[in-house]
Design a protein around this motif. Structure first.
Motif, mmCIF file in Angstrom:
data_model
loop_
_atom_site.group_PDB
_atom_site.id
_atom_site.type_symbol
_atom_site.label_atom_id
_atom_site.label_comp_id
_atom_site.label_asym_id
_atom_site.label_seq_id
_atom_site.Cartn_x
_atom_site.Cartn_y
_atom_site.Cartn_z
ATOM 1 N N GLY A 268 -0.912 4.504 -3.532
ATOM 2 C CA GLY A 268 0.028 5.078 -4.949
ATOM 3 C C GLY A 268 1.000 4.132 -5.155
ATOM 4 O O GLY A 268 0.913 3.296 -5.983
ATOM 5 N N ASP A 269 2.368 4.540 -4.626
ATOM 6 C CA ASP A 269 3.482 3.667 -5.268
ATOM 7 C C ASP A 269 3.656 2.495 -4.464
ATOM 8 O O ASP A 269 4.482 1.798 -4.466
ATOM 9 C CB ASP A 269 4.502 4.378 -4.998
ATOM 10 C CG ASP A 269 4.991 5.107 -3.784
ATOM 11 O OD1 ASP A 269 4.098 5.004 -2.935
ATOM 12 O OD2 ASP A 269 5.917 5.599 -3.374
ATOM 13 N N TRP A 270 2.558 2.169 -3.377
ATOM 14 C CA TRP A 270 2.634 0.837 -2.579
ATOM 15 C C TRP A 270 1.190 0.432 -2.378
ATOM 16 O O TRP A 270 0.291 1.481 -2.377
ATOM 17 C CB TRP A 270 3.640 0.997 -1.447
ATOM 18 C CG TRP A 270 3.184 1.803 -0.140
ATOM 19 C CD1 TRP A 270 3.341 3.138 -0.084
ATOM 20 C CD2 TRP A 270 2.745 1.564 1.172
ATOM 21 N NE1 TRP A 270 2.999 3.713 0.857
ATOM 22 C CE2 TRP A 270 2.601 2.842 1.808
ATOM 23 C CE3 TRP A 270 2.452 0.377 1.687
ATOM 24 C CZ2 TRP A 270 2.423 2.717 3.051
ATOM 25 C CZ3 TRP A 270 2.238 0.357 2.991
ATOM 26 C CH2 TRP A 270 1.867 1.482 3.627
ATOM 27 N N GLY B 262 -1.531 -4.470 -13.046
ATOM 28 C CA GLY B 262 -0.430 -3.517 -13.425
ATOM 29 C C GLY B 262 0.882 -3.920 -13.039
ATOM 30 O O GLY B 262 1.006 -5.151 -13.364
ATOM 31 N N GLY B 263 1.779 -3.075 -13.146
ATOM 32 C CA GLY B 263 3.227 -3.520 -12.972
ATOM 33 C C GLY B 263 3.483 -3.570 -11.503
ATOM 34 O O GLY B 263 4.707 -3.277 -11.156
ATOM 35 N N GLN B 264 2.679 -4.102 -10.709
ATOM 36 C CA GLN B 264 2.770 -4.431 -9.135
ATOM 37 C C GLN B 264 3.674 -5.432 -8.723
ATOM 38 O O GLN B 264 3.890 -6.323 -9.638
ATOM 39 C CB GLN B 264 1.520 -4.328 -8.401
ATOM 40 C CG GLN B 264 0.655 -3.168 -8.289
ATOM 41 C CD GLN B 264 -0.516 -3.716 -9.690
ATOM 42 O OE1 GLN B 264 -0.228 -3.977 -10.543
ATOM 43 N NE2 GLN B 264 -1.703 -3.047 -9.299
ATOM 44 N N ARG B 265 4.464 -5.258 -7.832
ATOM 45 C CA ARG B 265 5.396 -6.123 -7.376
ATOM 46 C C ARG B 265 5.099 -6.466 -6.034
ATOM 47 O O ARG B 265 4.973 -5.660 -5.105
ATOM 48 C CB ARG B 265 7.102 -5.705 -7.538
ATOM 49 C CG ARG B 265 7.574 -5.483 -8.883
ATOM 50 C CD ARG B 265 7.317 -6.610 -9.938
ATOM 51 N NE ARG B 265 8.122 -7.741 -9.192
ATOM 52 C CZ ARG B 265 8.336 -8.948 -9.887
ATOM 53 N NH1 ARG B 265 7.229 -9.038 -10.977
ATOM 54 N NH2 ARG B 265 8.801 -10.016 -9.192
ATOM 55 N N SER C 229 4.360 -2.998 -4.259
ATOM 56 C CA SER C 229 4.604 -1.742 -4.418
ATOM 57 C C SER C 229 4.342 -1.600 -6.316
ATOM 58 O O SER C 229 4.248 -2.617 -6.887
ATOM 59 C CB SER C 229 6.161 -1.645 -4.334
ATOM 60 O OG SER C 229 6.846 -2.547 -5.004
ATOM 61 N N SER C 230 4.507 -0.198 -6.692
ATOM 62 C CA SER C 230 3.915 0.024 -8.211
ATOM 63 C C SER C 230 4.984 1.041 -8.372
ATOM 64 O O SER C 230 4.839 2.217 -7.992
ATOM 65 C CB SER C 230 2.511 0.520 -8.210
ATOM 66 O OG SER C 230 2.455 0.866 -9.317
#
Length: 447
Positions: free
Chosen positions: A354-356, A382-385, A425-426
């Motif tokens: 999910g968020d990571w 996507g907007g992943q870092r 993370s996302s």
């Protein structure tokens, strides 16, 4: 120290031996060591590259059906090694030759150095049903077909925590006899020996006799393992113990440790930072499946890598943790034999929470010439870092990620692979696999 998983246990990887360790390991037949070996107090792999254990313990003996996925997850989280619990058949159901061979194959498939340990010795002299080191040697001789020829990938931990708090003065002679029998039986692996006192050596029996035990090994290829729980509750105690080995050029590792325990509160921060400073290996206890009141030692809840506990997050991604300090053994990356660039294929295995997320990336050189010095370029969908990367270096600009080799992964021989892992993370809670990859400007096939 008594732990319960069903009676859990440990190890600490010690490296090298006093003045005797300065020379290459003495070989009974005059031949060089075929795999891991100790030189000047350091553990070297078959290519002569220093290898520092950075991994965790997995209780295969009690959870054999969990092993295949556990090893994949442990590798994806950045470990370079795993200590695998085996049973001799005396206290727990025996892991036979075929089973041990399968474990070794799975370790190799996941590019993990396999530290195999016989667990039935835990607390001998105090624990009902525990067996002697001599009995553990019988076990290794019985499953030798599974491990001989695997010296490049396997370390044999003869017996887990071989004495409790009774009768431990016999540790020195029993360990020397076990080493002699293993060598006489033809085992040329690096051998690991655990401390007495439930692995914690509060009596300093292993510490004070390590040099003579090392000298008793005809191959000078023994590593000492200390288990750090409640006895090691301060930075001073941790540093003093490990310094006693490294200052004498004796090989040592922390084969087990946790972030808390019923016998006291170990200083895990000091254990990990001191291990990094001294170049000492560590193997945390344990991936999952603890019971009997020490469930808090689980790193993953219910063997689920998406549900890491605080302890799991600490050892994998915290300061001085596995992701910051682990380097893959060079035996998995090939040797430097040329240069060039050619065709390539990339496998990107996503673990999405999910968020990571984590990704285990394997780059295969499908060309006919070796690639020496490489950069893999791709874009997150996507907007992943990008948060961290292991076994490689990486930078991110916008959505584009550029991953380049470390010194130990510089060359990708023709037909061979290199692997690295990353954590990200996302903000959107959505992750995916990049659409395309290029290696040194050449578009790769997705595999």
């Amino acid at each position: 120290m008594r732990k319960r998983l069903a009676a859990a246990a440990g190890a600490v990887l010690a490296l090298a031996a006093s003045t005797l360790a300065a020379a290459s390991p003495a070989q009974a037949d005059g031949q060089p060591a075929p795999g891991f070996h100790v030189t000047d107090g350091r553990l070297l792999d078959a290519n002569g590259e220093e290898f520092v254990l950075r991994g965790v313990n997995h209780a295969h003996a009690w959870y054999p059906t969990r092993t295949a996925q556990a090893l994949k997850d442990i590798k994806a989280l950045g470990a370079n090694s795993v200590r695998v619990v085996l049973a001799t058949g005396d206290r727990w159901a025996k892991n036979d030759t075929a089973d041990v061979a399968a474990v070794v194959a799975q370790c190799r498939r996941n590019r993990l150095v396999c530290v195999l340990e016989a667990h039935d010795t835990t607390g001998y002299g105090e624990q009902d049903g525990a067996v002697s080191l001599s009995r553990a040697v019988d076990y290794w001789i019985g499953v030798e077909d599974a491990v001989k020829g695997q010296e490049k990938y396997v370390v044999l931990n003869i017996g887990n925590e071989p004495y409790g708090n009774s009768g431990y003065t016999a540790w020195t002679s029993d360990t020397e006899n076990a080493l002699a029998r293993m060598r006489a039986a033809g085992f040329r692996h690096t051998l690991m020996v655990d401390a007495p006192n439930w692995g914690q050596d509060w009596s300093y029996t292993m510490r004070d006799h390590a040099a003579e035990v090392f000298a008793a090994d005809p191959e000078r290829n023994t590593v000492f393992s200390i288990h750090m729980y409640g006895v090691f509750n301060s930075a001073d105690k941790v540093k003093d113990y490990l310094d006693r080995f490294t200052s004498q050029h004796l090989p040592v590792v922390v084969g087990e440790f946790g972030d808390m325990h019923s016998d006291g509160d170990p200083d895990e921060d000091a254990i990990m930072s001191t291990a990094r400073q001294l170049g000492v290996g560590y193997l945390g206890w344990s991936w999952s499946g603890n019971g009997g009141g020490v469930e808090y030692l689980d790193m993953a809840t219910g063997f689920d890598a998406s549900r890491l506990t605080a302890w799991g997050r600490r050892i994998f991604s915290g300061p001085d943790g596995i992701q910051q300090t682990a380097k893959e053994a060079s035996v998995f990356t090939g040797s430097d034999t040329g240069s060039g660039s050619g065709s390539c294929a990339v496998s990107y295995r996503l673990s999405d929470w999910g968020d990571w997320f984590n990704a285990d990336v394997t780059v295969r050189n499908t060309g006919t010439t070796d690639v020496k010095g490489w950069q893999l370029v791709f874009s997150f969908p996507g907007g992943q870092r990008l948060n961290s990367v292991w076994n490689a270096k990486a930078v991110q600009q916008g959505g584009e990620v550029r991953v380049s080799n470390e010194s130990w992964t510089e060359t990708i021989p023709a037909g061979a692979t290199v692997s690295f892992g990353l954590n990200g993370s996302s903000t959107t809670g959505t992750n995916g696999v990049p659409a395309a990859f290029s290696l040194n400007g050449t578009t790769c096939v997705k595999s």
